[in-house]
Design a protein around this motif. Sequence first.
Motif, PDB file in Angstrom:
ATOM      1  N   THR A 283      35.379 -22.974  15.007  1.00  0.00           N
ATOM      2  CA  THR A 283      34.455 -22.892  13.888  1.00  0.00           C
ATOM      3  C   THR A 283      34.897 -23.777  12.725  1.00  0.00           C
ATOM      4  OG1 THR A 283      35.574 -20.951  12.996  1.00  0.00           O
ATOM      5  CG2 THR A 283      33.678 -20.559  14.452  1.00  0.00           C
ATOM      6  N   MET A 284      36.120 -24.247  12.756  1.00  0.00           N
ATOM      7  CA  MET A 284      36.614 -25.188  11.749  1.00  0.00           C
ATOM      8  C   MET A 284      36.863 -26.516  12.454  1.00  0.00           C
ATOM      9  SD  MET A 284      36.555 -23.215   9.111  1.00  0.00           S
ATOM     10  CE  MET A 284      37.388 -24.096   7.809  1.00  0.00           C
ATOM     11  N   GLN A 285      36.145 -27.558  12.029  1.00  0.00           N
ATOM     12  CA  GLN A 285      36.302 -28.893  12.596  1.00  0.00           C
ATOM     13  C   GLN A 285      36.425 -29.883  11.447  1.00  0.00           C
ATOM     14  OE1 GLN A 285      33.464 -29.745  15.740  1.00  0.00           O
ATOM     15  NE2 GLN A 285      33.491 -27.624  16.431  1.00  0.00           N
ATOM     16  N   THR A 286      36.533 -31.172  11.762  1.00  0.00           N
ATOM     17  CA  THR A 286      36.724 -32.176  10.725  1.00  0.00           C
ATOM     18  C   THR A 286      35.703 -33.301  10.849  1.00  0.00           C
ATOM     19  OG1 THR A 286      39.095 -31.708  10.671  1.00  0.00           O
ATOM     20  CG2 THR A 286      38.387 -33.768   9.681  1.00  0.00           C
ATOM     21  N   ILE A 287      35.042 -33.611   9.736  1.00  0.00           N
ATOM     22  CA  ILE A 287      34.157 -34.772   9.635  1.00  0.00           C
ATOM     23  C   ILE A 287      34.556 -35.514   8.356  1.00  0.00           C
ATOM     24  CG2 ILE A 287      31.797 -35.614   9.309  1.00  0.00           C
ATOM     25  CD1 ILE A 287      30.738 -33.207  10.748  1.00  0.00           C
ATOM     26  N   ALA A 288      34.726 -36.831   8.462  1.00  0.00           N
ATOM     27  CA  ALA A 288      35.069 -37.670   7.304  1.00  0.00           C
ATOM     28  C   ALA A 288      36.334 -37.155   6.613  1.00  0.00           C
ATOM     29  CB  ALA A 288      33.902 -37.755   6.329  1.00  0.00           C
ATOM     30  N   ASP A 289      37.333 -36.809   7.419  1.00  0.00           N
ATOM     31  CA  ASP A 289      38.630 -36.334   6.909  1.00  0.00           C
ATOM     32  C   ASP A 289      38.542 -35.071   6.064  1.00  0.00           C
ATOM     33  OD1 ASP A 289      40.024 -38.468   8.134  1.00  0.00           O
ATOM     34  OD2 ASP A 289      39.506 -39.792   6.456  1.00  0.00           O
ATOM     35  N   LYS A 290      37.486 -34.296   6.242  1.00  0.00           N
ATOM     36  CA  LYS A 290      37.343 -33.043   5.507  1.00  0.00           C
ATOM     37  C   LYS A 290      37.021 -31.929   6.493  1.00  0.00           C
ATOM     38  CE  LYS A 290      35.224 -31.192   1.311  1.00  0.00           C
ATOM     39  NZ  LYS A 290      34.982 -29.853   1.758  1.00  0.00           N
ATOM     40  N   GLN A 291      37.676 -30.795   6.308  1.00  0.00           N
ATOM     41  CA  GLN A 291      37.434 -29.667   7.195  1.00  0.00           C
ATOM     42  C   GLN A 291      36.078 -29.041   6.875  1.00  0.00           C
ATOM     43  OE1 GLN A 291      40.155 -26.203   7.163  1.00  0.00           O
ATOM     44  NE2 GLN A 291      40.482 -26.711   9.303  1.00  0.00           N
TER      45      GLN A 291
ATOM     46  N   LYS B 193      20.514 -23.340  16.431  1.00  0.00           N
ATOM     47  CA  LYS B 193      20.678 -23.968  15.119  1.00  0.00           C
ATOM     48  C   LYS B 193      21.967 -23.494  14.459  1.00  0.00           C
ATOM     49  CE  LYS B 193      18.024 -25.057  10.978  1.00  0.00           C
ATOM     50  NZ  LYS B 193      16.709 -24.897  10.327  1.00  0.00           N
ATOM     51  N   LEU B 194      22.710 -24.460  13.918  1.00  0.00           N
ATOM     52  CA  LEU B 194      23.984 -24.160  13.282  1.00  0.00           C
ATOM     53  C   LEU B 194      23.958 -24.521  11.804  1.00  0.00           C
ATOM     54  CD1 LEU B 194      26.463 -25.641  15.928  1.00  0.00           C
ATOM     55  CD2 LEU B 194      25.794 -23.258  15.626  1.00  0.00           C
ATOM     56  N   PHE B 195      24.662 -23.728  11.013  1.00  0.00           N
ATOM     57  CA  PHE B 195      24.930 -24.034   9.614  1.00  0.00           C
ATOM     58  C   PHE B 195      26.274 -24.743   9.578  1.00  0.00           C
ATOM     59  CE2 PHE B 195      27.457 -22.904   5.921  1.00  0.00           C
ATOM     60  CZ  PHE B 195      26.630 -23.258   4.871  1.00  0.00           C
ATOM     61  N   VAL B 196      26.352 -25.835   8.837  1.00  0.00           N
ATOM     62  CA  VAL B 196      27.596 -26.587   8.710  1.00  0.00           C
ATOM     63  C   VAL B 196      27.930 -26.677   7.222  1.00  0.00           C
ATOM     64  CG1 VAL B 196      28.789 -28.739   9.235  1.00  0.00           C
ATOM     65  CG2 VAL B 196      26.961 -27.940  10.749  1.00  0.00           C
ATOM     66  N   GLY B 197      29.022 -26.037   6.813  1.00  0.00           N
ATOM     67  CA  GLY B 197      29.403 -26.014   5.405  1.00  0.00           C
ATOM     68  C   GLY B 197      30.669 -26.798   5.129  1.00  0.00           C
ATOM     69  N   GLY B 198      30.848 -27.174   3.874  1.00  0.00           N
ATOM     70  CA  GLY B 198      32.049 -27.893   3.461  1.00  0.00           C
ATOM     71  C   GLY B 198      31.988 -29.384   3.705  1.00  0.00           C
ATOM     72  N   LEU B 199      30.775 -29.934   3.781  1.00  0.00           N
ATOM     73  CA  LEU B 199      30.631 -31.358   4.056  1.00  0.00           C
ATOM     74  C   LEU B 199      31.067 -32.208   2.865  1.00  0.00           C
ATOM     75  CD1 LEU B 199      27.100 -31.404   5.752  1.00  0.00           C
ATOM     76  CD2 LEU B 199      29.327 -31.609   6.876  1.00  0.00           C
ATOM     77  N   ALA B 200      31.736 -33.304   3.170  1.00  0.00           N
ATOM     78  CA  ALA B 200      32.108 -34.267   2.134  1.00  0.00           C
ATOM     79  C   ALA B 200      30.839 -34.944   1.623  1.00  0.00           C
ATOM     80  CB  ALA B 200      33.062 -35.314   2.714  1.00  0.00           C
ATOM     81  N   PRO B 201      30.829 -35.392   0.362  1.00  0.00           N
ATOM     82  CA  PRO B 201      29.639 -36.053  -0.191  1.00  0.00           C
ATOM     83  C   PRO B 201      29.238 -37.309   0.580  1.00  0.00           C
ATOM     84  CG  PRO B 201      31.164 -35.469  -1.949  1.00  0.00           C
ATOM     85  CD  PRO B 201      31.869 -35.194  -0.653  1.00  0.00           C
ATOM     86  N   SER B 202      30.168 -37.918   1.282  1.00  0.00           N
ATOM     87  CA  SER B 202      29.877 -39.154   2.020  1.00  0.00           C
ATOM     88  C   SER B 202      29.169 -38.909   3.351  1.00  0.00           C
ATOM     89  CB  SER B 202      31.177 -39.915   2.285  1.00  0.00           C
ATOM     90  OG  SER B 202      32.048 -39.129   3.092  1.00  0.00           O
TER      91      SER B 202
ATOM     92  N   ALA C  59      23.179 -39.100   9.870  1.00  0.00           N
ATOM     93  CA  ALA C  59      23.645 -39.845  11.041  1.00  0.00           C
ATOM     94  C   ALA C  59      25.061 -39.426  11.441  1.00  0.00           C
ATOM     95  CB  ALA C  59      23.584 -41.343  10.776  1.00  0.00           C
ATOM     96  N   MET C  60      25.932 -39.220  10.459  1.00  0.00           N
ATOM     97  CA  MET C  60      27.311 -38.795  10.748  1.00  0.00           C
ATOM     98  C   MET C  60      27.317 -37.394  11.356  1.00  0.00           C
ATOM     99  SD  MET C  60      29.306 -40.233   7.395  1.00  0.00           S
ATOM    100  CE  MET C  60      30.940 -39.762   7.922  1.00  0.00           C
TER     101      MET C  60
ATOM    102  N   GLY D  75      26.611 -30.263   0.069  1.00  0.00           N
ATOM    103  CA  GLY D  75      27.844 -29.883   0.766  1.00  0.00           C
ATOM    104  C   GLY D  75      27.629 -29.072   2.023  1.00  0.00           C
ATOM    105  N   PHE D  76      26.365 -28.972   2.464  1.00  0.00           N
ATOM    106  CA  PHE D  76      26.111 -28.269   3.718  1.00  0.00           C
ATOM    107  C   PHE D  76      24.900 -28.880   4.402  1.00  0.00           C
ATOM    108  CE2 PHE D  76      23.382 -25.987   0.772  1.00  0.00           C
ATOM    109  CZ  PHE D  76      22.255 -25.667   1.521  1.00  0.00           C
ATOM    110  N   GLY D  77      24.736 -28.514   5.664  1.00  0.00           N
ATOM    111  CA  GLY D  77      23.604 -29.024   6.425  1.00  0.00           C
ATOM    112  C   GLY D  77      23.351 -28.146   7.636  1.00  0.00           C
ATOM    113  N   PHE D  78      22.420 -28.585   8.471  1.00  0.00           N
ATOM    114  CA  PHE D  78      22.049 -27.842   9.663  1.00  0.00           C
ATOM    115  C   PHE D  78      21.959 -28.783  10.848  1.00  0.00           C
ATOM    116  CE2 PHE D  78      20.367 -25.471   6.078  1.00  0.00           C
ATOM    117  CZ  PHE D  78      20.783 -24.182   6.374  1.00  0.00           C
ATOM    118  N   VAL D  79      22.349 -28.280  12.013  1.00  0.00           N
ATOM    119  CA  VAL D  79      22.249 -29.034  13.261  1.00  0.00           C
ATOM    120  C   VAL D  79      21.518 -28.156  14.262  1.00  0.00           C
ATOM    121  CG1 VAL D  79      23.535 -30.088  15.163  1.00  0.00           C
ATOM    122  CG2 VAL D  79      24.404 -30.271  12.823  1.00  0.00           C
ATOM    123  N   THR D  80      20.510 -28.731  14.922  1.00  0.00           N
ATOM    124  CA  THR D  80      19.765 -28.011  15.954  1.00  0.00           C
ATOM    125  C   THR D  80      19.960 -28.725  17.284  1.00  0.00           C
ATOM    126  OG1 THR D  80      18.094 -27.384  14.328  1.00  0.00           O
ATOM    127  CG2 THR D  80      17.508 -27.117  16.647  1.00  0.00           C
TER     128      THR D  80
END
Length: 102
Positions: A63-71, A2-11, A15-16, A43-48
């Motif tokens: 550890t730094m990637q990009t989703i929806a043009d946001k790191q 399970k991973l913590f994913v932070g810094g998510l864009a509001p969009s 599914a994304m 602004g955060f979520g989890f992936v298992t």
Amino acid sequence: RKLFVGGLAPSVDDAMLREHFGAFGEVEDAVVMYDHDNKRPRGFGFVTFAADESVDAVFAAGTMQTIADKQIEIKSAVPRDQMPASSHRHILGPHGGPHGGR
């Protein structure tokens, strides 16, 4: 797995998140966390993942990637009861605000 994913864009929605991390292996669960009161993304979520190898593949990509043009920042998820005492819960109060969310 399970991973913590932070810094998510509001969009970004579940599914994304699933689509992005699906490139690394089978995703069992992908969830964006929402504020209970105003229903806005926090602004955060989890992936298992189904397999540990998928987690290794994610970290190999960085550890730094990009989703929806946001790191975004990716970390191993830590169960709440195993978080260090200096976690943000104690700094910000039990409900996330500086005064306990009040």
